[in-house]
Design a protein around this motif. Sequence first.
Motif, PDB file in Angstrom:
ATOM      1  N   ASP A 228     -24.121  67.738 -89.022  1.00 27.36           N
ATOM      2  CA  ASP A 228     -24.546  69.037 -89.551  1.00 27.36           C
ATOM      3  C   ASP A 228     -25.587  69.693 -88.638  1.00 27.36           C
ATOM      4  N   LEU A 229     -26.542  68.897 -88.143  1.00 28.13           N
ATOM      5  CA  LEU A 229     -27.555  69.439 -87.233  1.00 28.13           C
ATOM      6  C   LEU A 229     -26.950  69.905 -85.914  1.00 28.13           C
ATOM      7  N   LEU A 230     -25.877  69.242 -85.501  1.00 29.86           N
ATOM      8  CA  LEU A 230     -25.206  69.605 -84.254  1.00 29.86           C
ATOM      9  C   LEU A 230     -24.224  70.758 -84.433  1.00 29.86           C
ATOM     10  N   GLY A 231     -23.866  71.037 -85.684  1.00 26.27           N
ATOM     11  CA  GLY A 231     -22.904  72.095 -85.961  1.00 26.27           C
ATOM     12  C   GLY A 231     -21.467  71.674 -85.682  1.00 26.27           C
ATOM     13  N   ILE A 232     -21.203  70.365 -85.863  1.00 28.06           N
ATOM     14  CA  ILE A 232     -19.837  69.859 -85.675  1.00 28.06           C
ATOM     15  C   ILE A 232     -19.430  69.076 -86.916  1.00 28.06           C
ATOM     16  N   SER A 233     -18.172  68.683 -86.982  1.00 24.04           N
ATOM     17  CA  SER A 233     -17.697  67.917 -88.126  1.00 24.04           C
ATOM     18  C   SER A 233     -18.206  66.484 -88.049  1.00 24.04           C
ATOM     19  N   GLU A 234     -18.265  65.847 -89.200  1.00 25.12           N
ATOM     20  CA  GLU A 234     -18.666  64.435 -89.236  1.00 25.12           C
ATOM     21  C   GLU A 234     -17.688  63.597 -88.418  1.00 25.12           C
ATOM     22  N   ARG A 235     -16.425  63.904 -88.545  1.00 23.11           N
ATOM     23  CA  ARG A 235     -15.400  63.176 -87.787  1.00 23.11           C
ATOM     24  C   ARG A 235     -15.626  63.341 -86.278  1.00 23.11           C
ATOM     25  N   GLY A 236     -15.942  64.559 -85.860  1.00 20.09           N
ATOM     26  CA  GLY A 236     -16.212  64.818 -84.447  1.00 20.09           C
ATOM     27  C   GLY A 236     -17.398  64.007 -83.955  1.00 20.09           C
ATOM     28  N   TYR A 237     -18.447  63.928 -84.778  1.00 18.69           N
ATOM     29  CA  TYR A 237     -19.606  63.128 -84.395  1.00 18.69           C
ATOM     30  C   TYR A 237     -19.251  61.648 -84.320  1.00 18.69           C
ATOM     31  N   LYS A 238     -18.482  61.171 -85.294  1.00 20.10           N
ATOM     32  CA  LYS A 238     -18.085  59.759 -85.275  1.00 20.10           C
ATOM     33  C   LYS A 238     -17.347  59.422 -83.987  1.00 20.10           C
ATOM     34  N   PHE A 239     -16.445  60.301 -83.555  1.00 17.81           N
ATOM     35  CA  PHE A 239     -15.718  60.064 -82.306  1.00 17.81           C
ATOM     36  C   PHE A 239     -16.682  59.949 -81.127  1.00 17.81           C
ATOM     37  N   ILE A 240     -17.719  60.775 -81.118  1.00 17.82           N
ATOM     38  CA  ILE A 240     -18.712  60.720 -80.037  1.00 17.82           C
ATOM     39  C   ILE A 240     -19.489  59.408 -80.118  1.00 17.82           C
ATOM     40  N   GLU A 241     -19.948  59.051 -81.314  1.00 22.43           N
ATOM     41  CA  GLU A 241     -20.739  57.830 -81.470  1.00 22.43           C
ATOM     42  C   GLU A 241     -19.918  56.582 -81.145  1.00 22.43           C
ATOM     43  N   TYR A 242     -18.653  56.596 -81.485  1.00 23.82           N
ATOM     44  CA  TYR A 242     -17.790  55.439 -81.208  1.00 23.82           C
ATOM     45  C   TYR A 242     -17.284  55.410 -79.773  1.00 23.82           C
ATOM     46  N   GLY A 243     -17.620  56.451 -78.997  1.00 21.40           N
ATOM     47  CA  GLY A 243     -17.207  56.476 -77.600  1.00 21.40           C
ATOM     48  C   GLY A 243     -15.771  56.895 -77.390  1.00 21.40           C
ATOM     49  N   GLN A 244     -15.161  57.496 -78.408  1.00 22.43           N
ATOM     50  CA  GLN A 244     -13.770  57.920 -78.304  1.00 22.43           C
ATOM     51  C   GLN A 244     -13.633  59.349 -77.772  1.00 22.43           C
ATOM     52  N   ARG A 245     -14.721  60.105 -77.816  1.00 27.40           N
ATOM     53  CA  ARG A 245     -14.751  61.462 -77.270  1.00 27.40           C
ATOM     54  C   ARG A 245     -16.028  61.615 -76.451  1.00 27.40           C
ATOM     55  N   THR A 246     -15.966  62.487 -75.478  1.00 30.53           N
ATOM     56  CA  THR A 246     -17.109  62.692 -74.609  1.00 30.53           C
ATOM     57  C   THR A 246     -18.160  63.577 -75.261  1.00 30.53           C
ATOM     58  N   GLY A 247     -17.769  64.698 -75.789  1.00 33.15           N
ATOM     59  CA  GLY A 247     -18.725  65.661 -76.328  1.00 33.15           C
ATOM     60  C   GLY A 247     -19.197  66.599 -75.236  1.00 33.15           C
ATOM     61  N   SER A 248     -19.570  67.793 -75.609  1.00 27.80           N
ATOM     62  CA  SER A 248     -19.971  68.807 -74.640  1.00 27.80           C
ATOM     63  C   SER A 248     -21.403  68.568 -74.162  1.00 27.80           C
ATOM     64  N   ILE A 249     -21.739  69.223 -73.073  1.00 32.37           N
ATOM     65  CA  ILE A 249     -23.106  69.152 -72.535  1.00 32.37           C
ATOM     66  C   ILE A 249     -24.092  69.643 -73.593  1.00 32.37           C
ATOM     67  N   GLU A 250     -23.721  70.691 -74.310  1.00 32.98           N
ATOM     68  CA  GLU A 250     -24.605  71.250 -75.331  1.00 32.98           C
ATOM     69  C   GLU A 250     -24.893  70.227 -76.430  1.00 32.98           C
ATOM     70  N   ILE A 251     -23.876  69.478 -76.831  1.00 36.18           N
ATOM     71  CA  ILE A 251     -24.053  68.443 -77.860  1.00 36.18           C
ATOM     72  C   ILE A 251     -25.039  67.388 -77.372  1.00 36.18           C
ATOM     73  N   TRP A 252     -24.848  66.939 -76.126  1.00 35.33           N
ATOM     74  CA  TRP A 252     -25.734  65.900 -75.581  1.00 35.33           C
ATOM     75  C   TRP A 252     -27.158  66.413 -75.402  1.00 35.33           C
ATOM     76  N   ASP A 253     -27.300  67.669 -75.043  1.00 33.76           N
ATOM     77  CA  ASP A 253     -28.640  68.262 -74.948  1.00 33.76           C
ATOM     78  C   ASP A 253     -29.324  68.244 -76.320  1.00 33.76           C
ATOM     79  N   LYS A 254     -28.576  68.589 -77.357  1.00 30.40           N
ATOM     80  CA  LYS A 254     -29.131  68.591 -78.716  1.00 30.40           C
ATOM     81  C   LYS A 254     -29.482  67.175 -79.165  1.00 30.40           C
TER      82      LYS A 254
END
Length: 70
Positions: free
Chosen positions: A21-47
């Motif tokens: 919610d703080l990142l402005g993405i879906s929970e599923r999208g965040y889970k993929f990032i945390e599990y290493g299944q998706r990279t995520g944008s530079i903006e997400i990593w900056d946040k």
Amino acid sequence: MRNTLREERRKRGMTQKQVADLLGISERGYKFIEYGQRTGSIEIWDKLEDLFNVHQRLLRQNFDPKDSQL
């Protein structure tokens, strides 16, 4: 699995949904990032870096328990 990212989230008592919610993405999208299944944008990593006050290079590291040596 990005253990540092997960550990920093847990240290702050946050759920994956709260971070998403703080990142402005879906929970599923965040889970993929945390599990290493998706990279995520530079903006997400900056946040994430700002949110957890940990350099994103450390947060981005993937760790596979099968690769660890005891």
